[in-house]
Design an enzyme around this catalytic site. Structure first.
Site, PDB file in Angstrom:
ATOM      1  N   GLY A   1       0.688  -1.271   0.124  1.00  0.00           N
ATOM      2  CA  GLY A   1      -0.011   0.058  -0.005  1.00  0.00           C
ATOM      3  C   GLY A   1       0.801   1.396   0.025  1.00  0.00           C
TER       4      GLY A   1
ATOM      5  NE  ARG B   1       7.023 -10.199 -10.593  1.00  0.00           N
ATOM      6  CZ  ARG B   1       6.164 -10.486  -9.682  1.00  0.00           C
ATOM      7  NH1 ARG B   1       5.355 -11.398  -9.753  1.00  0.00           N
ATOM      8  NH2 ARG B   1       6.427  -9.727  -8.642  1.00  0.00           N
TER       9      ARG B   1
ATOM     10  CG  HIS C   1      -1.321 -13.188  -8.748  1.00  0.00           C
ATOM     11  ND1 HIS C   1       0.025 -12.815  -9.420  1.00  0.00           N
ATOM     12  CD2 HIS C   1      -1.019 -12.728  -7.203  1.00  0.00           C
ATOM     13  CE1 HIS C   1       0.739 -12.088  -8.330  1.00  0.00           C
ATOM     14  NE2 HIS C   1       0.283 -12.398  -7.406  1.00  0.00           N
TER      15      HIS C   1
HETATM   16  N1  LIG Z   1      -1.510  -9.423  -6.010  1.00  0.00           N
HETATM   17  C1  LIG Z   1      -0.188  -9.251  -6.257  1.00  0.00           C
HETATM   18  O1  LIG Z   1       0.268  -9.347  -7.193  1.00  0.00           O
HETATM   19  C2  LIG Z   1       0.467  -9.110  -4.805  1.00  0.00           C
HETATM   20  C3  LIG Z   1       1.912  -8.861  -4.718  1.00  0.00           C
HETATM   21  C4  LIG Z   1       2.384  -8.363  -3.437  1.00  0.00           C
HETATM   22  C5  LIG Z   1       1.746  -8.743  -2.490  1.00  0.00           C
HETATM   23  N2  LIG Z   1       0.518  -8.866  -2.522  1.00  0.00           N
HETATM   24  C6  LIG Z   1      -0.400  -9.212  -1.294  1.00  0.00           C
HETATM   25  O2  LIG Z   1      -0.831  -7.851  -0.798  1.00  0.00           O
HETATM   26  C7  LIG Z   1      -0.963  -7.871   0.407  1.00  0.00           C
HETATM   27  C8  LIG Z   1      -0.274  -6.799   1.499  1.00  0.00           C
HETATM   28  O3  LIG Z   1       1.187  -7.155   1.319  1.00  0.00           O
HETATM   29  P1  LIG Z   1       2.348  -6.428   2.388  1.00  0.00           P
HETATM   30  O4  LIG Z   1       3.722  -6.895   1.684  1.00  0.00           O
HETATM   31  O5  LIG Z   1       1.847  -4.778   2.041  1.00  0.00           O
HETATM   32  O6  LIG Z   1       1.756  -6.877   3.634  1.00  0.00           O
HETATM   33  P2  LIG Z   1       2.043  -5.646   4.981  1.00  0.00           P
HETATM   34  O7  LIG Z   1       1.858  -6.996   6.176  1.00  0.00           O
HETATM   35  O8  LIG Z   1       3.280  -4.933   4.782  1.00  0.00           O
HETATM   36  O9  LIG Z   1       0.848  -4.820   5.013  1.00  0.00           O
HETATM   37  C9  LIG Z   1      -0.556  -5.218   5.338  1.00  0.00           C
HETATM   38  C10 LIG Z   1      -1.227  -4.085   5.756  1.00  0.00           C
HETATM   39  O10 LIG Z   1      -2.542  -4.331   5.947  1.00  0.00           O
HETATM   40  C11 LIG Z   1      -3.134  -3.744   7.135  1.00  0.00           C
HETATM   41  N3  LIG Z   1      -4.271  -4.411   7.490  1.00  0.00           N
HETATM   42  C12 LIG Z   1      -4.447  -5.715   8.084  1.00  0.00           C
HETATM   43  N4  LIG Z   1      -5.595  -6.367   8.228  1.00  0.00           N
HETATM   44  C13 LIG Z   1      -6.311  -5.193   7.958  1.00  0.00           C
HETATM   45  C14 LIG Z   1      -7.769  -4.919   8.008  1.00  0.00           C
HETATM   46  N5  LIG Z   1      -8.557  -5.949   8.356  1.00  0.00           N
HETATM   47  N6  LIG Z   1      -8.331  -3.723   7.391  1.00  0.00           N
HETATM   48  C15 LIG Z   1      -7.359  -2.804   7.180  1.00  0.00           C
HETATM   49  N7  LIG Z   1      -6.058  -3.119   7.053  1.00  0.00           N
HETATM   50  C16 LIG Z   1      -5.575  -4.296   7.214  1.00  0.00           C
HETATM   51  C17 LIG Z   1      -1.800  -4.085   8.152  1.00  0.00           C
HETATM   52  O11 LIG Z   1      -2.182  -3.524   9.139  1.00  0.00           O
HETATM   53  C18 LIG Z   1      -0.828  -3.730   7.138  1.00  0.00           C
HETATM   54  O12 LIG Z   1      -0.338  -2.218   7.379  1.00  0.00           O
HETATM   55  C19 LIG Z   1      -0.621  -9.108   0.988  1.00  0.00           C
HETATM   56  O13 LIG Z   1      -1.967  -9.970   0.879  1.00  0.00           O
HETATM   57  C20 LIG Z   1       0.271  -9.803   0.054  1.00  0.00           C
HETATM   58  O14 LIG Z   1       0.183 -11.144  -0.279  1.00  0.00           O
HETATM   59  C21 LIG Z   1       0.009  -9.141  -3.656  1.00  0.00           C
END
Ligand SMILES: NC(=O)c1ccc[n+]([C@@H]2O[C@H](COP(=O)([O-])OP(=O)(O)OC[C@H]3O[C@@H](n4cnc5c(N)ncnc54)[C@H](O)[C@@H]3O)[C@@H](O)[C@H]2O)c1
Length: 323
Positions: A16, A161, A185
């Site tokens: 985010g 990629r 994905h």
């Molecule tokens: N789709 C893709 O290609 C892709 C690529 C990278 C990461 N991701 C996914 O994105 C997600 C986030 O990854 P990240 O590395 O930023 O993780 P992260 O742990 O760094 O960040 C997650 C954030 O979500 C917040 N959070 C948790 N539960 C919540 C809720 N119920 N409501 C609001 N906020 C909430 C946490 O406080 C944290 O700030 C993961 O599920 C990861 O697998 C997807």
């Protein structure tokens, strides 16, 4: 209150926060609202990025901490809430499976969608949280929200990629490469090479002209899937490619670009699917979200791999479905 396009980002962790960086850099939004279950994080990110907008030549975007009421006038909502695979967990089972997140992130997506749909039914909702396809299916089928407005980044990232790999092997800009990864994905994503082009030439044509080895779909598919792990095992998370992919899709919505992109939606009325699964297929993305799927021709290998992908996603969805 700022007038102009409004973006809400839900979940401002690693991913985010990169979404926020690209969004402010692009200058497409007048206002960006941040929601996170950890309010210290959303407050700190909002302050940090709001202060950064004072640096020329950035635009004076308002970046603010928010709650779900901010969704009421959002144009686009990007969801990166919920944990990623932890490097320790990945090490203990020998692999970083996105599907292992289903049990923990399905409730997160249900909570987030309940928050969003209490305040809007008109914003485009772009999901990032893994397992992506399962979460898109939950958001699209369990909530009374227009389906065309809910989609996941899906294989848009995997496709970036793939384009990078083809560009590197042919020595041209990724801009000149048209190629998609499709399906889940995740581990079963597959390259749609039968219709990939480089400068308008098919892959067999460009390989012959450049006198380089032919592209093999098994080998290149594995290279793309492994590319995520190359990042994950060194940096411990991935964020840049996915953040850029999500912002590119948000731009397609805000500027009504009608871009063809492989995004994840409920597959319904396309390629023999009838709403039983969500996965990535080429679609036209514009102001109304996913405006239509393209009924693409697939060769036998691609058809077989689409079926494998659909079965994989459906299996994981069934394990967390609320019937
Ligand atoms: N789709 C893709 O290609 C892709 C690529 C990278 C990461 N991701 C996914 O994105 C997600 C986030 O990854 P990240 O590395 O930023 O993780 P992260 O742990 O760094 O960040 C997650 C954030 O979500 C917040 N959070 C948790 N539960 C919540 C809720 N119920 N409501 C609001 N906020 C909430 C946490 O406080 C944290 O700030 C993961 O599920 C990861 O697998 C997807």
């Amino acid at each position: 209150m700022a007038h102009g396009p409004h973006l809400v980002i839900i979940g401002v962790g690693h991913v985010g926060s990169d979404v926020l960086t690209y969004a402010t850099t692009l200058g497409l939004f007048a206002r960006i609202s941040l929601i996170d279950i950890d309010q210290d994080v959303s407050k700190g990110q909002a302050l940090d990025h709001h202060q950064a907008t004072g640096v020329p030549p950035m635009l004076s975007t308002v970046v603010e901490q928010a709650d779900y009421t901010a969704c009421a006038d959002a144009d686009v909502i990007i969801v990166a809430a919920g944990p990623s695979v932890s490097p320790a967990a990945a090490e203990s089972v020998g692999t970083a499976s996105r599907n292992s997140l289903a049990e923990i992130n399905a409730p997160v997506i249900r909570q987030v969608m309940a928050g969003i749909s209490a305040h809007t039914h008109s914003a485009a909702v772009i999901l990032i949280t893994n397992p992506l396809d399962v979460n898109v299916h939950i958001a699209s089928t369990e909530f009374d929200y227009p389906r065309s407005l809910i989609f996941g980044t899906g294989t848009a990232l995997d496709s970036a990629r793939l384009r990078r790999i083809i560009a590197d092997r042919t020595g041209v800009s990724p801009d000149s490469v048209q190629a998609f990864m499709l399906g889940e994905h995740g581990a079963t994503a597959f390259p749609y090479l039968s219709h990939a082009t480089v400068g308008g030439l098919t892959l067999p044509e460009i390989s012959k002209i450049l006198d380089i080895p032919a592209f093999d779909h098994e080998e290149i598919g594995k290279a793309v899937v492994d590319a995520a792990f190359d990042v994950f095992y060194s940096k411990k998370w991935t964020s840049s490619g996915i953040a850029r992919s999500a912002i590119a899709l948000a731009r397609n919505v805000v500027l009504d670009q009608k871009a063809v992109a492989p995004v994840c939606t409920v597959a319904d009325g396309v390629l023999g699917f009838h709403g039983e699964v969500s996965l990535s297929l080429p679609a036209i993305v514009g102001a109304n979200g996913v405006e239509r799927h393209l009924e693409i021709p697939l060769d036998d290998w691609e058809t077989e791999h689409l079926t494998i992908s659909a079965e994989s996603v459906r299996r994981v969805y069934d394990s967390v479905a609320e019937h």
